[in-house]
Design an enzyme around this catalytic site. Structure first.
Site, PDB file in Angstrom:
ATOM      1  N   SER A 139       5.455 -77.764-108.497  1.00  0.00           N
ATOM      2  CA  SER A 139       6.422 -77.592-109.574  1.00  0.00           C
ATOM      3  C   SER A 139       7.754 -78.167-109.074  1.00  0.00           C
ATOM      4  O   SER A 139       7.788 -79.264-108.527  1.00  0.00           O
ATOM      5  CB  SER A 139       6.535 -76.126-109.968  1.00  0.00           C
ATOM      6  OG  SER A 139       7.475 -75.964-110.998  1.00  0.00           O
ATOM      7  N   TYR A 192      10.931 -82.697-118.374  1.00  0.00           N
ATOM      8  CA  TYR A 192      10.486 -82.475-116.994  1.00  0.00           C
ATOM      9  C   TYR A 192      10.445 -80.988-116.681  1.00  0.00           C
ATOM     10  O   TYR A 192       9.462 -80.484-116.120  1.00  0.00           O
ATOM     11  CB  TYR A 192      11.432 -83.192-116.034  1.00  0.00           C
ATOM     12  CG  TYR A 192      11.080 -83.009-114.576  1.00  0.00           C
ATOM     13  CD1 TYR A 192      10.001 -83.681-114.015  1.00  0.00           C
ATOM     14  CD2 TYR A 192      11.843 -82.175-113.756  1.00  0.00           C
ATOM     15  CE1 TYR A 192       9.677 -83.519-112.681  1.00  0.00           C
ATOM     16  CE2 TYR A 192      11.530 -82.013-112.413  1.00  0.00           C
ATOM     17  CZ  TYR A 192      10.448 -82.687-111.876  1.00  0.00           C
ATOM     18  OH  TYR A 192      10.128 -82.520-110.552  1.00  0.00           O
ATOM     19  N   LYS A 237       7.247 -78.577-115.562  1.00  0.00           N
ATOM     20  CA  LYS A 237       7.231 -77.852-114.294  1.00  0.00           C
ATOM     21  C   LYS A 237       7.199 -76.340-114.506  1.00  0.00           C
ATOM     22  O   LYS A 237       6.621 -75.606-113.696  1.00  0.00           O
ATOM     23  CB  LYS A 237       8.427 -78.274-113.438  1.00  0.00           C
ATOM     24  CG  LYS A 237       8.353 -79.735-112.979  1.00  0.00           C
ATOM     25  CD  LYS A 237       7.068 -80.018-112.208  1.00  0.00           C
ATOM     26  CE  LYS A 237       7.057 -81.398-111.580  1.00  0.00           C
ATOM     27  NZ  LYS A 237       5.852 -81.652-110.761  1.00  0.00           N
TER      28      LYS A 237
END
Length: 256
Positions: free
Chosen positions: A134, A148, A152
Site C-alpha cells: 500500500s 492513487y 492504496k
C-alpha cells in the site's frame, strides 16, 4: 531465513531492493515484472542464480498461468511479495482517463490477481507469507492523489480481510506502507505533481528503497504484526492518523 520467494514488480525500486536483500539472506528468488528489458538488468545486478519471469499482474489469467508453471517447476513459495504498482498524481479533473483505470488495474486489481494466483498453492502447503504494498497515502487521503489513495486504501482493506480469511490455513499477510521513496517511479511522479503538491512535500522525509526493504525484512523476522510502516516519521504519522485525525486533516488539505 531460507526458502523460495516470488517478488512481483521486482525489477526496480522497492521490489528490486527487497529481492536483493532476500538473495543476500540465502533465499531462492524469482523476480517477476512485465518488462523483459528491466528483468535482464535485474539478473545483471542480482546474479545468475536469480530466476526471472515476465508477467503483467493486470492480466489475471496470465498471472495465474505463470504462478502455476512456477510452482510446478520450483515448488510452492514460502514468501510472495507484490510491489507492482504506480502513481500518477494530479487533480482529479486533470487525470488522464488511462491513468485512472491504470492505477486501479495495477495497484488494486493487480494485488488481487497475484493473491488469487498464489493462494491455492499456499493453502495446500499450510505455510507461507504474502506481502502486499500500500502506501502512506493508503492510510490518509492526500490531495493530488485521489485515485492513487483510493487504490492504496483498497489494498489495505483487501489485505486486512485476506489476513482474517487465511489465518486458519497457517498463512500470514503483511501490508507494506512506504512513504515517498526514491525510485524511478517517484522521479516520474515528480514530473506530474501540481506545484501545491510539491510544496507540501518539501518537509516530508523521503526514504531509499533499501531502507524500505530493510524494514520489511525486519518485520518478516518478527513473525507478528500486519502494517509495516518504514521510517520513524512515517510511524509517528501513522499514529497521528489514527488518534489525531483533525491535525492530519489540517496538514494534508489543499491550501486555499
Amino acid at each position: 531465513m531460507a526458502g523460495l520467494a516470488l517478488v512481483f514488480g521486482g525489477s526496480e525500486g522497492i521490489g528490486l531492493a527487497v529481492a536483493e536483500r532476500l538473495v543476500a539472506c540465502g533465499e531462492r528468488v524469482v523476480v517477476l515484472s512485465r518488462s523483459a528489458a528491466k528483468l535482464a538488468t535485474t539478473v545483471d545486478r542480482l546474479g545468475p542464480g536469480v530466476e526471472v519471469r515476465t508477467v503483467d499482474v493486470t492480466d489475471a489469467v496470465a498471472t495465474g498461468a505463470v504462478v502455476d508453471a512456477l510452482v510446478a517447476e520450483v515448488g510452492v513459495p514460502d514468501l510472495v511479495v507484490n510491489t507492482a504498482g504506480y502513481a500518477r498524481p494530479g487533480y482529479l479533473e486533470d487525470l488522464p482517463a488511462e491513468d485512472v483505470t491504470g492505477m486501479v488495474a495495477t495497484n488494486l486489481l493487480g494485488t488481487i490477481n497475484v493473491c488469487r494466483a498464489v493462494l491455492p498453492h499456499l493453502r495446500s502447503s499450510g505455510r507461507g507469507t504474502i506481502v502486499t504494498t500500500s502506501s502512506m497515502a493508503g492510510l490518509a487521503g492526500v490531495f493530488g492523489y485521489t485515485v492513487y489513495s483510493a487504490t492504496k486504501f483498497g489494498v489495505i482493506g483487501f489485505s486486512e480481510a485476506l489476513r482474517r480469511e487465511v489465518r486458519p490455513y497457517g498463512l500470514r499477510v503483511l501490508v507494506l506502507c512506504p512513504p515517498n521513496t526514491l525510485t524511478p517511479g517517484f522521479d516520474e511522479e515528480n514530473r506530474h505533481k501540481p506545484a501545491e503538491v510539491l510544496a507540501a512535500e518539501e518537509n516530508v522525509a523521503t526514504l531509499s528503497p533499501e531502507a524500505v526493504a530493510d524494514t520489511l525484512l525486519r518485520a518478516l523476522r518478527r513473525r507478528r504484526g500486519f502494517l509495516v510502516v518504514p521510517g520513524r516519521d512515517s510511524r509517528l504519522a501513522a499514529v497521528a492518523i489514527r488518534h489525531l485525525p483533525f491535525v492530519v486533516d489540517r496538514a494534508l488539505r489543499r491550501p486555499v
